[in-house]
Motif scaffolding. Sequence first.
Motif, PDB file in Angstrom:
ATOM      1  N   TRP A  47      61.689  57.905  18.834  1.00 32.94           N
ATOM      2  CA  TRP A  47      60.947  58.931  18.092  1.00 32.94           C
ATOM      3  C   TRP A  47      59.658  58.352  17.510  1.00 32.94           C
ATOM      4  O   TRP A  47      58.607  58.996  17.534  1.00 32.94           O
ATOM      5  CB  TRP A  47      61.803  59.519  16.977  1.00 32.94           C
ATOM      6  N   GLY A  48      59.733  57.149  16.990  1.00 36.53           N
ATOM      7  CA  GLY A  48      58.543  56.524  16.436  1.00 36.53           C
ATOM      8  C   GLY A  48      57.447  56.343  17.471  1.00 36.53           C
ATOM      9  O   GLY A  48      56.253  56.464  17.165  1.00 36.53           O
ATOM     10  N   VAL A  49      57.845  56.062  18.694  1.00 31.74           N
ATOM     11  CA  VAL A  49      56.863  55.913  19.775  1.00 31.74           C
ATOM     12  C   VAL A  49      56.276  57.273  20.151  1.00 31.74           C
ATOM     13  O   VAL A  49      55.063  57.412  20.339  1.00 31.74           O
ATOM     14  CB  VAL A  49      57.519  55.258  21.006  1.00 31.74           C
ATOM     15  N   LEU A  50      57.137  58.267  20.244  1.00 34.58           N
ATOM     16  CA  LEU A  50      56.682  59.599  20.637  1.00 34.58           C
ATOM     17  C   LEU A  50      55.799  60.235  19.558  1.00 34.58           C
ATOM     18  O   LEU A  50      54.757  60.817  19.850  1.00 34.58           O
ATOM     19  CB  LEU A  50      57.892  60.495  20.925  1.00 34.58           C
ATOM     20  N   ASP A  51      56.220  60.103  18.313  1.00 33.26           N
ATOM     21  CA  ASP A  51      55.456  60.677  17.191  1.00 33.26           C
ATOM     22  C   ASP A  51      54.528  59.608  16.621  1.00 33.26           C
ATOM     23  O   ASP A  51      54.625  59.217  15.462  1.00 33.26           O
ATOM     24  CB  ASP A  51      56.426  61.190  16.122  1.00 33.26           C
ATOM     25  N   ASP A  52      53.610  59.142  17.447  1.00 32.34           N
ATOM     26  CA  ASP A  52      52.773  58.007  17.046  1.00 32.34           C
ATOM     27  C   ASP A  52      51.781  58.339  15.947  1.00 32.34           C
ATOM     28  O   ASP A  52      51.266  57.447  15.276  1.00 32.34           O
ATOM     29  CB  ASP A  52      52.038  57.428  18.262  1.00 32.34           C
ATOM     30  N   ASP A  53      51.517  59.639  15.720  1.00 29.61           N
ATOM     31  CA  ASP A  53      50.592  59.994  14.643  1.00 29.61           C
ATOM     32  C   ASP A  53      51.321  60.298  13.335  1.00 29.61           C
ATOM     33  O   ASP A  53      50.690  60.620  12.320  1.00 29.61           O
ATOM     34  CB  ASP A  53      49.721  61.188  15.043  1.00 29.61           C
ATOM     35  N   GLY A  54      52.655  60.215  13.357  1.00 29.83           N
ATOM     36  CA  GLY A  54      53.438  60.412  12.141  1.00 29.83           C
ATOM     37  C   GLY A  54      53.422  61.822  11.601  1.00 29.83           C
ATOM     38  O   GLY A  54      53.722  62.048  10.424  1.00 29.83           O
ATOM     39  N   SER A  55      53.134  62.799  12.446  1.00 32.11           N
ATOM     40  CA  SER A  55      53.042  64.190  11.985  1.00 32.11           C
ATOM     41  C   SER A  55      54.408  64.832  11.767  1.00 32.11           C
ATOM     42  O   SER A  55      54.514  65.877  11.133  1.00 32.11           O
ATOM     43  CB  SER A  55      52.249  65.019  12.994  1.00 32.11           C
ATOM     44  N   GLY A  56      55.445  64.225  12.310  1.00 33.53           N
ATOM     45  CA  GLY A  56      56.784  64.782  12.148  1.00 33.53           C
ATOM     46  C   GLY A  56      57.173  65.765  13.226  1.00 33.53           C
ATOM     47  O   GLY A  56      58.282  66.313  13.206  1.00 33.53           O
ATOM     48  N   GLU A  57      56.274  66.005  14.174  1.00 30.59           N
ATOM     49  CA  GLU A  57      56.593  66.879  15.293  1.00 30.59           C
ATOM     50  C   GLU A  57      55.755  66.487  16.503  1.00 30.59           C
ATOM     51  O   GLU A  57      54.712  65.839  16.369  1.00 30.59           O
ATOM     52  CB  GLU A  57      56.368  68.350  14.936  1.00 30.59           C
ATOM     53  N   ILE A  58      56.234  66.892  17.674  1.00 28.58           N
ATOM     54  CA  ILE A  58      55.564  66.541  18.928  1.00 28.58           C
ATOM     55  C   ILE A  58      55.330  67.816  19.721  1.00 28.58           C
ATOM     56  O   ILE A  58      56.257  68.606  19.927  1.00 28.58           O
ATOM     57  CB  ILE A  58      56.434  65.588  19.778  1.00 28.58           C
ATOM     58  N   THR A  59      54.104  68.027  20.160  1.00 32.46           N
ATOM     59  CA  THR A  59      53.818  69.166  21.027  1.00 32.46           C
ATOM     60  C   THR A  59      54.222  68.814  22.456  1.00 32.46           C
ATOM     61  O   THR A  59      54.436  67.641  22.789  1.00 32.46           O
ATOM     62  CB  THR A  59      52.328  69.523  21.002  1.00 32.46           C
ATOM     63  N   GLU A  60      54.306  69.824  23.304  1.00 34.31           N
ATOM     64  CA  GLU A  60      54.694  69.554  24.687  1.00 34.31           C
ATOM     65  C   GLU A  60      53.658  68.693  25.393  1.00 34.31           C
ATOM     66  O   GLU A  60      54.010  67.834  26.204  1.00 34.31           O
ATOM     67  CB  GLU A  60      54.900  70.859  25.462  1.00 34.31           C
ATOM     68  N   GLN A  61      52.388  68.889  25.083  1.00 35.85           N
ATOM     69  CA  GLN A  61      51.350  68.068  25.705  1.00 35.85           C
ATOM     70  C   GLN A  61      51.500  66.604  25.297  1.00 35.85           C
ATOM     71  O   GLN A  61      51.390  65.697  26.129  1.00 35.85           O
ATOM     72  CB  GLN A  61      49.963  68.582  25.312  1.00 35.85           C
ATOM     73  N   GLU A  62      51.772  66.367  24.013  1.00 30.78           N
ATOM     74  CA  GLU A  62      51.980  64.995  23.542  1.00 30.78           C
ATOM     75  C   GLU A  62      53.225  64.391  24.194  1.00 30.78           C
ATOM     76  O   GLU A  62      53.232  63.221  24.581  1.00 30.78           O
ATOM     77  CB  GLU A  62      52.143  64.991  22.018  1.00 30.78           C
ATOM     78  N   TRP A  63      54.262  65.196  24.294  1.00 24.09           N
ATOM     79  CA  TRP A  63      55.523  64.760  24.902  1.00 24.09           C
ATOM     80  C   TRP A  63      55.300  64.320  26.350  1.00 24.09           C
ATOM     81  O   TRP A  63      55.692  63.224  26.746  1.00 24.09           O
ATOM     82  CB  TRP A  63      56.516  65.911  24.824  1.00 24.09           C
ATOM     83  N   GLN A  64      54.646  65.174  27.117  1.00 22.38           N
ATOM     84  CA  GLN A  64      54.404  64.879  28.528  1.00 22.38           C
ATOM     85  C   GLN A  64      53.562  63.614  28.682  1.00 22.38           C
ATOM     86  O   GLN A  64      53.861  62.737  29.499  1.00 22.38           O
ATOM     87  CB  GLN A  64      53.677  66.062  29.189  1.00 22.38           C
ATOM     88  N   SER A  65      52.502  63.528  27.896  1.00 18.75           N
ATOM     89  CA  SER A  65      51.589  62.392  28.000  1.00 18.75           C
ATOM     90  C   SER A  65      52.270  61.084  27.630  1.00 18.75           C
ATOM     91  O   SER A  65      52.133  60.076  28.329  1.00 18.75           O
ATOM     92  CB  SER A  65      50.372  62.628  27.099  1.00 18.75           C
ATOM     93  N   CYS A  66      53.035  61.102  26.545  1.00 18.63           N
ATOM     94  CA  CYS A  66      53.682  59.874  26.078  1.00 18.63           C
ATOM     95  C   CYS A  66      54.774  59.413  27.038  1.00 18.63           C
ATOM     96  O   CYS A  66      54.882  58.223  27.341  1.00 18.63           O
ATOM     97  CB  CYS A  66      54.261  60.094  24.683  1.00 18.63           C
TER      98      CYS A  66
END
Length: 321
Positions: free
Chosen positions: A243-262
């Motif tokens: 989760w820490g890697v996926l939520d690299d900006d610390g916003s507490g949530e991940i959009t689908e675009q961020e998810w796909q890219s990461c």
Amino acid sequence: VALFPFIQPEQAILSYDLSVHDERLATSFVVFLAARESANLRNLRTPKYVKADGVSLDSQFETTGVPRSWEVAGRVHASGFFSTSYECAPECVAWEKRVQLMEQYANVKVEVEMKDVLWWAALEEAPPDVLEFLEFLVSRYSNVWQPYKKMNPRGDGQLTLREFEVAFTTTLKCHKFQGPSAKQRIENIFRFLDPSGEGKVSEDEWGVLDRLWREMQQSIREFVQFLERLYSGQEQDFLDVAWGVLDDDGSGEITEQEWQSCLLRQLEYFGPASIIFRFLDKDDEGSVSHTEFRELERFRRSARAPDAGPPQPLAGDAVDE
């Protein structure tokens, strides 16, 4: 010929070069089955015949469809390319004919009954709206049979289109599809579940959702195993590390675009990322929170014990009444 999916031609990609004898033979198999499992070869979906140049379509074929005579290999065109998909309602399966073909041409003795076959479905072969509906069901019920029982309170195993449309929004409270196209999209889901075209979805036909759900579960289990291999051995739980890697900006949530890219660039994961994201996005807001991400915990248990059965529902999941 030995690789032809005799037992389950459904969900297979059937594409043949008719200049090759064995591929003409395989073409005759699928036409043979369609002639015995459906009226007017209805089970052959989106059939296409292209001439030997690989470009030109056969105008007569486009008009009249697949010739019934093609169930005899010697009558299949000896050039060109043929492709189709195959769909058959469970109650229309000619099990004896499938077994006959496999034993005769693959030289494999079939000693199991149809009821003992573990049927499967490919997620990539299902329409997007069907997957959306499935994701809605599995995020709220512990299995796909519970909503079917609610939509068919008579218990007669015959769900009509009208009943499906009404129960979709009132009983299940599914509001995934909004706008002027909503009615058509709901009907498209019904048509997918009714491959026989009889206007009713039987319990057996509804079972395709169970097969898709098993495939989705397997995809999620493999994703969890991937994360565990990648981040095990650290002080933190591997899901928290991920989760820490996926939520690299610390916003507490991940959009689908961020998810796909990461997943693609940082984790180098090439599996069905969109399907997993939409499964986790239970509130359909287009983002996954840390709480939603922790839903993967239930799949960690089954990932470590593959014979333990399907993941158990978490607190808050719908249960059968």
